[in-house]
Design a protein around this motif. Structure first.
Motif, PDB file in Angstrom:
ATOM      1  N   HIS A 199       0.825  -1.217   0.000  1.00  0.00           N
ATOM      2  CA  HIS A 199       0.000   0.000   0.000  1.00  0.00           C
ATOM      3  C   HIS A 199       0.857   1.264   0.000  1.00  0.00           C
ATOM      4  O   HIS A 199       0.339   2.362   0.213  1.00  0.00           O
ATOM      5  N   GLY A 200       2.163   1.103  -0.208  1.00  0.00           N
ATOM      6  CA  GLY A 200       3.034   2.264  -0.348  1.00  0.00           C
ATOM      7  C   GLY A 200       3.906   2.587   0.838  1.00  0.00           C
ATOM      8  O   GLY A 200       4.622   3.597   0.812  1.00  0.00           O
ATOM      9  N   ALA A 201       3.879   1.779   1.893  1.00  0.00           N
ATOM     10  CA  ALA A 201       4.721   2.050   3.056  1.00  0.00           C
ATOM     11  C   ALA A 201       6.189   1.829   2.711  1.00  0.00           C
ATOM     12  O   ALA A 201       6.543   0.931   1.947  1.00  0.00           O
ATOM     13  N   THR A 202       7.056   2.659   3.297  1.00  0.00           N
ATOM     14  CA  THR A 202       8.500   2.492   3.136  1.00  0.00           C
ATOM     15  C   THR A 202       9.057   1.560   4.196  1.00  0.00           C
ATOM     16  O   THR A 202       9.868   0.679   3.901  1.00  0.00           O
ATOM     17  N   LEU A 203       8.629   1.756   5.435  1.00  0.00           N
ATOM     18  CA  LEU A 203       9.103   0.954   6.556  1.00  0.00           C
ATOM     19  C   LEU A 203       7.899   0.391   7.307  1.00  0.00           C
ATOM     20  O   LEU A 203       6.864   1.059   7.427  1.00  0.00           O
ATOM     21  N   VAL A 204       8.054  -0.832   7.823  1.00  0.00           N
ATOM     22  CA  VAL A 204       7.016  -1.466   8.636  1.00  0.00           C
ATOM     23  C   VAL A 204       7.647  -1.854   9.961  1.00  0.00           C
ATOM     24  O   VAL A 204       8.726  -2.460   9.987  1.00  0.00           O
ATOM     25  N   VAL A 205       6.993  -1.505  11.062  1.00  0.00           N
ATOM     26  CA  VAL A 205       7.500  -1.887  12.376  1.00  0.00           C
ATOM     27  C   VAL A 205       6.527  -2.852  13.042  1.00  0.00           C
ATOM     28  O   VAL A 205       5.328  -2.853  12.755  1.00  0.00           O
ATOM     29  N   HIS A 206       7.095  -3.680  13.909  1.00  0.00           N
ATOM     30  CA  HIS A 206       6.307  -4.665  14.648  1.00  0.00           C
ATOM     31  C   HIS A 206       6.748  -4.717  16.094  1.00  0.00           C
ATOM     32  O   HIS A 206       7.941  -4.611  16.387  1.00  0.00           O
ATOM     33  N   SER A 207       5.792  -4.917  16.970  1.00  0.00           N
ATOM     34  CA  SER A 207       6.079  -5.500  18.270  1.00  0.00           C
ATOM     35  C   SER A 207       5.870  -6.990  18.068  1.00  0.00           C
ATOM     36  O   SER A 207       4.727  -7.474  18.014  1.00  0.00           O
ATOM     37  N   THR A 208       6.958  -7.730  17.914  1.00  0.00           N
ATOM     38  CA  THR A 208       6.842  -9.178  17.706  1.00  0.00           C
ATOM     39  C   THR A 208       6.322  -9.878  18.958  1.00  0.00           C
ATOM     40  O   THR A 208       5.944 -11.048  18.906  1.00  0.00           O
ATOM     41  N   THR A 209       6.297  -9.145  20.070  1.00  0.00           N
ATOM     42  CA  THR A 209       5.739  -9.628  21.333  1.00  0.00           C
ATOM     43  C   THR A 209       4.310 -10.117  21.162  1.00  0.00           C
ATOM     44  O   THR A 209       3.874 -11.039  21.865  1.00  0.00           O
ATOM     45  N   LYS A 210       3.588  -9.509  20.231  1.00  0.00           N
ATOM     46  CA  LYS A 210       2.146  -9.699  20.124  1.00  0.00           C
ATOM     47  C   LYS A 210       1.805 -10.901  19.238  1.00  0.00           C
ATOM     48  O   LYS A 210       2.178 -12.017  19.534  1.00  0.00           O
ATOM     49  N   TYR A 211       1.094 -10.691  18.151  1.00  0.00           N
ATOM     50  CA  TYR A 211       0.569 -11.797  17.360  1.00  0.00           C
ATOM     51  C   TYR A 211       1.646 -12.652  16.708  1.00  0.00           C
ATOM     52  O   TYR A 211       1.440 -13.851  16.510  1.00  0.00           O
ATOM     53  N   LEU A 212       2.780 -12.079  16.333  1.00  0.00           N
ATOM     54  CA  LEU A 212       3.799 -12.877  15.656  1.00  0.00           C
ATOM     55  C   LEU A 212       4.272 -14.014  16.553  1.00  0.00           C
ATOM     56  O   LEU A 212       4.408 -15.156  16.114  1.00  0.00           O
ATOM     57  N   THR A 213       4.537 -13.708  17.827  1.00  0.00           N
ATOM     58  CA  THR A 213       4.882 -14.769  18.773  1.00  0.00           C
ATOM     59  C   THR A 213       3.622 -15.506  19.214  1.00  0.00           C
ATOM     60  O   THR A 213       3.567 -16.736  19.197  1.00  0.00           O
ATOM     61  N   GLY A 214       2.627 -14.762  19.664  1.00  0.00           N
ATOM     62  CA  GLY A 214       1.315 -15.338  19.928  1.00  0.00           C
ATOM     63  C   GLY A 214       1.150 -16.061  21.245  1.00  0.00           C
ATOM     64  O   GLY A 214       0.056 -16.541  21.539  1.00  0.00           O
ATOM     65  N   THR A 215       2.205 -16.142  22.038  1.00  0.00           N
ATOM     66  CA  THR A 215       2.125 -16.925  23.269  1.00  0.00           C
ATOM     67  C   THR A 215       2.387 -16.113  24.526  1.00  0.00           C
ATOM     68  O   THR A 215       2.362 -16.667  25.628  1.00  0.00           O
ATOM     69  N   GLY A 216       2.670 -14.829  24.400  1.00  0.00           N
ATOM     70  CA  GLY A 216       2.909 -14.001  25.570  1.00  0.00           C
ATOM     71  C   GLY A 216       4.135 -14.404  26.348  1.00  0.00           C
ATOM     72  O   GLY A 216       4.159 -14.300  27.574  1.00  0.00           O
ATOM     73  N   THR A 217       5.177 -14.853  25.651  1.00  0.00           N
ATOM     74  CA  THR A 217       6.353 -15.379  26.343  1.00  0.00           C
ATOM     75  C   THR A 217       7.577 -14.469  26.291  1.00  0.00           C
ATOM     76  O   THR A 217       8.375 -14.461  27.227  1.00  0.00           O
ATOM     77  N   VAL A 218       7.759 -13.726  25.201  1.00  0.00           N
ATOM     78  CA  VAL A 218       8.973 -12.916  25.042  1.00  0.00           C
ATOM     79  C   VAL A 218       8.638 -11.590  24.373  1.00  0.00           C
ATOM     80  O   VAL A 218       7.682 -11.488  23.605  1.00  0.00           O
ATOM     81  N   THR A 219       9.438 -10.572  24.679  1.00  0.00           N
ATOM     82  CA  THR A 219       9.290  -9.295  23.991  1.00  0.00           C
ATOM     83  C   THR A 219      10.235  -9.249  22.794  1.00  0.00           C
ATOM     84  O   THR A 219      11.260  -9.932  22.758  1.00  0.00           O
ATOM     85  N   GLY A 220       9.884  -8.424  21.835  1.00  0.00           N
ATOM     86  CA  GLY A 220      10.730  -8.260  20.657  1.00  0.00           C
ATOM     87  C   GLY A 220      10.142  -7.237  19.714  1.00  0.00           C
ATOM     88  O   GLY A 220       8.969  -6.843  19.832  1.00  0.00           O
ATOM     89  N   GLY A 221      10.951  -6.789  18.782  1.00  0.00           N
ATOM     90  CA  GLY A 221      10.507  -5.830  17.781  1.00  0.00           C
ATOM     91  C   GLY A 221      11.210  -6.072  16.465  1.00  0.00           C
ATOM     92  O   GLY A 221      12.212  -6.791  16.402  1.00  0.00           O
ATOM     93  N   ALA A 222      10.676  -5.481  15.407  1.00  0.00           N
ATOM     94  CA  ALA A 222      11.287  -5.620  14.088  1.00  0.00           C
ATOM     95  C   ALA A 222      10.997  -4.386  13.254  1.00  0.00           C
ATOM     96  O   ALA A 222       9.944  -3.754  13.400  1.00  0.00           O
ATOM     97  N   VAL A 223      11.939  -4.055  12.384  1.00  0.00           N
ATOM     98  CA  VAL A 223      11.759  -3.002  11.386  1.00  0.00           C
ATOM     99  C   VAL A 223      12.022  -3.626  10.021  1.00  0.00           C
ATOM    100  O   VAL A 223      13.081  -4.225   9.798  1.00  0.00           O
ATOM    101  N   VAL A 224      11.048  -3.518   9.131  1.00  0.00           N
ATOM    102  CA  VAL A 224      11.162  -4.078   7.785  1.00  0.00           C
ATOM    103  C   VAL A 224      11.292  -2.933   6.790  1.00  0.00           C
ATOM    104  O   VAL A 224      10.537  -1.963   6.835  1.00  0.00           O
ATOM    105  N   ASP A 225      12.243  -3.062   5.875  1.00  0.00           N
ATOM    106  CA  ASP A 225      12.481  -2.041   4.854  1.00  0.00           C
ATOM    107  C   ASP A 225      11.948  -2.533   3.513  1.00  0.00           C
ATOM    108  O   ASP A 225      12.253  -3.650   3.081  1.00  0.00           O
TER     109      ASP A 225
END
Length: 452
Positions: A199-225
């Motif tokens: 949809h035209g975004a340059t960068l995408v950020v995530h709190s991987t803590t949430k749905y990507l992990t899905g188990t409430g076990t660890v914190t994390g983040g990501a930046v996608v270019d």
């Protein structure tokens, strides 16, 4: 694994970035629990430190387990590269770091997670950065907020807490016209429901803590270019377009082209900010992502069932779920999130602030936590917790007025979710005025703004 372009999402979420361990043949990505890596010889070490060769130096910068996760997230998002870090908040600072400088600013949606509002309104001031908050449904307001010092537009795909869906295509056009990147927090949607780069975004950020992990076990983040932005088109981004003194005058965009941002985020961002993801956290997230599509389908189906039931409950004033036909954001679902509107939304209660607290205290299946995106159903009262640090006006603008609770619908049996809500709502009391800790006795207003 080299990812052919025709592999589907379900295949990529299991295989992208993953290869059998060369030493043992282990099929699951190992946890490489090490701080440093042995160089082949002095020339190899020099080449790595000069960015002339890609490899592992020190785990503050790169780690094999974390590298697999970064590659997998980039593949799912359709990006050229990604960098993982210690949390979602770290990812936001990492995303801004190469773009900003003293006196520079961003234009941000005012419908954001409360901690992000605080980070952008207070914390980044310490770096000399600024932020102008606007209603991103008002495109003229977005355009008017951009000035010669603006370096990015920031928004959430599915806004936390209200579940409002952002018109990413419209914001991307504004960002392109201004010669600045659009940064999209895709935490609540995940790449299964929306791929902002398309949809035209340059960068995408995530709190991987949430749905990507899905188990409430660890914190994390990501930046996608996305790899598509021309960092050398003007002089706004010297960190990427101009000589870098720490690397003998190397120009990141000239040298690494579409991977310039990713290399800078690792070689400068992680090197100097140190917001490192640990390999065990990466391992847990890799395991969680193998079932991402299955979980998101169930999350969405449950959210639809529960939101429809809540909308008809006599104690409920309004439900903000974008999947409901009553939502002003309903028409955006097919455009932005064609697989569903996610599983995050808010409910405003006729009984107000006190009724919200009673609801939270009487739920049994739901967990009262400051998190979202778990397999289990979660609830929180933002005005007294995640958004408590905001003013009453900011709370309302963010969709977190005092008469509102936020629900993150899990993947349990929907009948059990509804039964728990039903018994707790019965104990929450009769309708009354919604009051705020900022101003006792003042009626609070839940927002249901018309989408532009």
């Amino acid at each position: 694994m080299d990812e052919p372009t025709d592999y589907g999402f379900d295949t990529l979420q299991i295989h992208a970035g993953s290869r059998p361990d060369p030493a043992t043949g282990a099929r699951q990505t190992p946890i490489y629990q090490t701080t440093a890596y042995v160089f082949r010889d002095a020339d190899h070490a020099a080449a790595l430190f000069n960015l002339q060769e890609v490899g592992f130096i020190y785990s503050r910068l790169t780690n094999p387990t974390v590298a697999v996760l970064a590659e997998r997230i980039a593949a799912l998002e359709g990006g050229e590269g990604a960098v993982c870090c210690s949390s979602g908040h770290a990812a936001q600072l990492m995303a801004l770091f190469p773009l900003m400088g003293p006196g520079k600013n961003i234009v941000s949606s005012n419908r954001l997670y409360g901690g992000t509002v605080t980070q952008f309104s207070q914390t980044i001031k310490r770096f000399g950065w600024g932020c102008t908050f606007v209603d991103t449904d008002d495109l003229d307001a977005v355009k008017a907020a951009i000035d010669e010092d603006t370096r990015a537009i920031f928004c959430e795909t599915i806004a936390n807490p209200g579940g409002y869906i952002t018109d990413l295509d419209a914001l991307a056009k504004i960002a392109d016209a201004a010669g600045i990147p659009l940064i999209v927090d895709n935490t609540s949607a995940t790449p299964y429901l929306c791929r902002p780069i398309e949809h035209g975004a340059t960068l995408v950020v995530h709190s991987t803590t949430k749905y990507l992990t899905g188990t409430g076990t660890v914190t994390g983040g990501a930046v996608v270019d996305s790899g598509a932005f021309n960092w050398s088109a003007n002089d706004k981004f010297p960190s990427l377009s101009q000589p870098e003194p720490a690397y003998h005058g190397l120009k990141f965009h000239e040298t690494f082209e579409h991977l310039a941002y990713t290399f800078h985020a690792i070689a400068v961002g992680l090197r100097d900010l140190g917001m490192t993801m640990n390999p065990q956290a990466a391992h847990y997230t890799l395991l969680g992502m193998e079932t991402l599509s299955l979980r998101m389908e169930k999350h969405v189906a449950n959210a639809m069932t529960v939101s429809e039931w809540l909308e008809g409950h006599p104690a409920v004033e309004a439900v903000t779920y974008a999947g409901l036909k009553s939502s002003p954001y309903y028409d955006r679902v097919e455009k932005i999130c064609p697989r569903g509107a996610g599983a995050l939304f808010t409910v405003s209660l006729k009984g107000g602030y006190d009724a919200c607290l009673k609801l939270v205290d009487n739920l049994e299946l739901f967990s009262h936590v400051a998190n979202l995106g778990d397999a289990r159903s979660l609830i929180i009262h933002p005005a007294s917790t995640t958004h408590r640090q905001l003013t009453a006006e900011q709370q309302v603008a963010a969709g977190a007025a005092p008469n509102i609770v936020r629900l993150s619908i899990g993947i349990e049996d929907p009948r059990d979710i509804i039964a728990d809500l039903e018994q707790a709502l019965a104990k929450a009391g009769s309708p009354g005025k919604a009051t705020s800790p900022h101003s006792k006795g003042t009626p609070a207003t839940s927002i249901q703004k018309k989408a532009g």
